[in-house]
Scaffold this active site. Structure first.
Site, PDB file in Angstrom:
ATOM      1  N   SER A  90       0.858  -1.182   0.000  1.00 22.37           N
ATOM      2  CA  SER A  90       0.000   0.000   0.000  1.00 22.37           C
ATOM      3  C   SER A  90       0.895   1.232   0.000  1.00 22.37           C
ATOM      4  O   SER A  90       1.825   1.323   0.820  1.00 22.37           O
ATOM      5  CB  SER A  90      -0.887   0.019   1.248  1.00 22.37           C
ATOM      6  OG  SER A  90      -1.460   1.312   1.390  1.00 22.37           O
ATOM      7  N   GLY A  91       0.613   2.166  -0.880  1.00 23.92           N
ATOM      8  CA  GLY A  91       1.430   3.370  -0.975  1.00 23.92           C
ATOM      9  C   GLY A  91       1.243   4.289   0.213  1.00 23.92           C
ATOM     10  O   GLY A  91       2.212   4.653   0.906  1.00 23.92           O
ATOM     11  N   SER A  92       0.003   4.683   0.498  1.00 24.52           N
ATOM     12  CA  SER A  92      -0.229   5.626   1.600  1.00 24.52           C
ATOM     13  C   SER A  92       0.216   5.008   2.919  1.00 24.52           C
ATOM     14  O   SER A  92       0.816   5.679   3.773  1.00 24.52           O
ATOM     15  CB  SER A  92      -1.704   6.042   1.666  1.00 24.52           C
ATOM     16  OG  SER A  92      -2.546   4.921   1.808  1.00 24.52           O
ATOM     17  N   ASP A 252     -10.401   6.413  -1.488  1.00 22.27           N
ATOM     18  CA  ASP A 252      -9.076   6.754  -0.971  1.00 22.27           C
ATOM     19  C   ASP A 252      -8.957   8.278  -0.936  1.00 22.27           C
ATOM     20  O   ASP A 252      -9.182   8.952  -1.943  1.00 22.27           O
ATOM     21  CB  ASP A 252      -8.013   6.155  -1.914  1.00 22.27           C
ATOM     22  CG  ASP A 252      -6.639   6.055  -1.272  1.00 22.27           C
ATOM     23  OD1 ASP A 252      -6.323   6.910  -0.427  1.00 22.27           O
ATOM     24  OD2 ASP A 252      -5.890   5.137  -1.634  1.00 22.27           O
ATOM     25  N   GLY A 257      -1.113   5.159  -3.742  1.00 24.03           N
ATOM     26  CA  GLY A 257       0.216   4.839  -4.277  1.00 24.03           C
ATOM     27  C   GLY A 257       0.230   3.598  -5.149  1.00 24.03           C
ATOM     28  O   GLY A 257       0.899   3.572  -6.199  1.00 24.03           O
ATOM     29  N   THR A 258      -0.486   2.557  -4.728  1.00 22.07           N
ATOM     30  CA  THR A 258      -0.538   1.352  -5.567  1.00 22.07           C
ATOM     31  C   THR A 258      -1.328   1.657  -6.844  1.00 22.07           C
ATOM     32  O   THR A 258      -0.980   1.178  -7.928  1.00 22.07           O
ATOM     33  CB  THR A 258      -1.158   0.162  -4.806  1.00 22.07           C
ATOM     34  OG1 THR A 258      -2.399   0.574  -4.212  1.00 22.07           O
ATOM     35  CG2 THR A 258      -0.223  -0.347  -3.727  1.00 22.07           C
TER      36      THR A 258
HETATM   37  O1  LIG Z   1      -1.955   4.282  -1.395  1.00 21.90           O
HETATM   38  C1  LIG Z   1      -2.398   3.141  -1.494  1.00 21.90           C
HETATM   39  O2  LIG Z   1      -1.852   2.289  -2.193  1.00 21.90           O
HETATM   40  C2  LIG Z   1      -3.588   2.802  -0.704  1.00 21.90           C
HETATM   41  N1  LIG Z   1      -4.316   3.809  -0.032  1.00 21.90           N
HETATM   42  C3  LIG Z   1      -5.387   3.127   0.696  1.00 21.90           C
HETATM   43  C4  LIG Z   1      -5.656   1.921  -0.119  1.00 21.90           C
HETATM   44  C5  LIG Z   1      -4.370   1.583  -0.845  1.00 21.90           C
HETATM   45  O3  LIG Z   1      -3.695   0.556  -0.172  1.00 21.90           O
END
Ligand SMILES: O=C(O)[C@H]1NCC[C@@H]1O
Length: 345
Positions: A90-92, A252, A257-258
């Site tokens: 997960s990016g965040s 989101d 990020g993903t």
């Molecule tokens: O940034 C992300 O990748 C994510 N944000 C919440 C759900 C994902 O995992």
């Protein structure tokens, strides 16, 4: 105060998306690999329910459990706990984890740059943190290899009709659909409609297209629908807004990020983005991840990219989640007024 359980967390958000970090009170789950440990957390609902359900949590909350790494190259491992899935990456959440590790001193901070190698269930990532005055200012994540899967595929979505979508993996799996095709401009006032539409698309994409990671057959579904506004050029930089619809039904708050990695893989596969070119990914609340493709690679002969995604995170508090032994709801509860069910798969 009495308590039969205490879980210590540092609360955090990355560009608007909550990513709390458990720093104490939970023993590492069994398993020989991070992936196995993450499947254990997925099967055993106790921690998930305690921390995500009301009265301690809600559908908005993501929680990251720090664990000792299995890979000797990593400084820390962690398991991402999201409302519907325990995802590979997960990016965040990785930006929150890197920020909390350094801002709290769990790992030593070196100014002006600290480089961390972290182990997610989906693989090793590098977090390059810009640090100043004892605070992480920005984290660039070198994400896991990401790739486009099915390009320009057609699906039939009940109540919507025939839609063209791309599917892709960026540490999690996505159906990416053009917002304008659906009549959306990706603004905050559309949030409820975006969620309802995105949930239907995710369901239809799973039924009609499906997904399986070439190196990890356990990851065999599409998690999210990314409703993506067409890319534009702003001050010479390719920019794209998106709303990533997260099961069981929320958007989101960060640019995901993903999702940004998956989108860059699609843009690269279609010839619109080259390694090194900048791409700004913008969320529904206007926050941004600054992204680029570091280099091209392959996964099992399949074309892939190595993405970089950078963003900022801020600590919002520290919590000791407790359980009074007399509390009749030790695992909490969820209701469909705020925690949708029955849509999705
Ligand atoms: O940034 C992300 O990748 C994510 N944000 C919440 C759900 C994902 O995992």
């Amino acid at each position: 105060m009495r308590s039969s359980k205490i879980i210590h967390t540092v609360s955090c958000h990355a560009e608007g998306e909550v990513g709390d970090v458990i720093v104490g009170g939970v023993t590492p789950p069994p398993g020989d690999t991070l992936w196995e440990q993450s499947r254990w957390i997925e099967r055993d609902d106790v921690l998930r329910h305690f921390i995500l359900n009301e009265p301690r949590g809600g559908v908005f909350r993501h929680v990251n459990l720090l664990v000792p790494p299995k890979d000797p190259r990593a400084m820390m491992g962690w398991i991402i706990i999201e409302p519907a899935d325990i995802p590979p990456m997960s990016g965040s959440n990785s930006i929150c984890v890197a920020t909390v590790l350094l801002d709290t001193g769990i790992l030593p901070m070196t100014e002006p740059v600290t480089r961390l190698v972290l182990e997610a269930p989906g693989g090793l990532i590098e977090a390059v943190a810009e640090c100043r005055d004892g605070k992480v200012q920005r984290v660039e994540i070198h994400n896991v290899p990401s790739f486009a899967d099915q390009l320009d595929a057609w699906i039939d979505v009940p109540g919507i009709g025939s839609l063209q979508v791309d599917t892709a993996y960026g540490g999690d799996s996505f159906a990416i659909v053009d917002a304008h095709q659906l009549g959306f401009s990706v603004t905050a006032d559309e949030a409820r409609d975006l969620v309802e539409t995105g949930m239907k698309i995710t369901k239809a994409a799973n039924e009609q297209l499906g997904f399986r990671h070439p190196l990890n057959p356990d990851w065999d579904h599409i998690s999210f629908c990314q409703i993506a506004a067409p890319v534009t050029t702003e001050n010479g930089v390719m920019t794209g807004a998106n709303a990533v619809v997260i099961r069981p039904g929320k958007i989101d708050r960060s640019p995901c990020g993903t999702g940004s990695s998956a989108r860059m893989a699609v843009l690269q596969a279609k010839g619109h983005l080259q390694p090194g070119e900048r791409f700004i990914s913008r969320s529904i609340i206007g926050s941004e991840f600054h992204c680029h493709i570091r280099e091209l690679t392959t996964i099992n002969d399949r074309q892939a990219i190595l993405p970089a995604v950078s963003g900022r995170a801020w600590v919002t508090g520290v919590h000791q989640h407790m359980l009074d032994p007399a509390d009749p709801w030790p695992e909490g509860y969820r209701l469909t007024d705020t925690w949708p069910s029955g849509i999705g798969f």
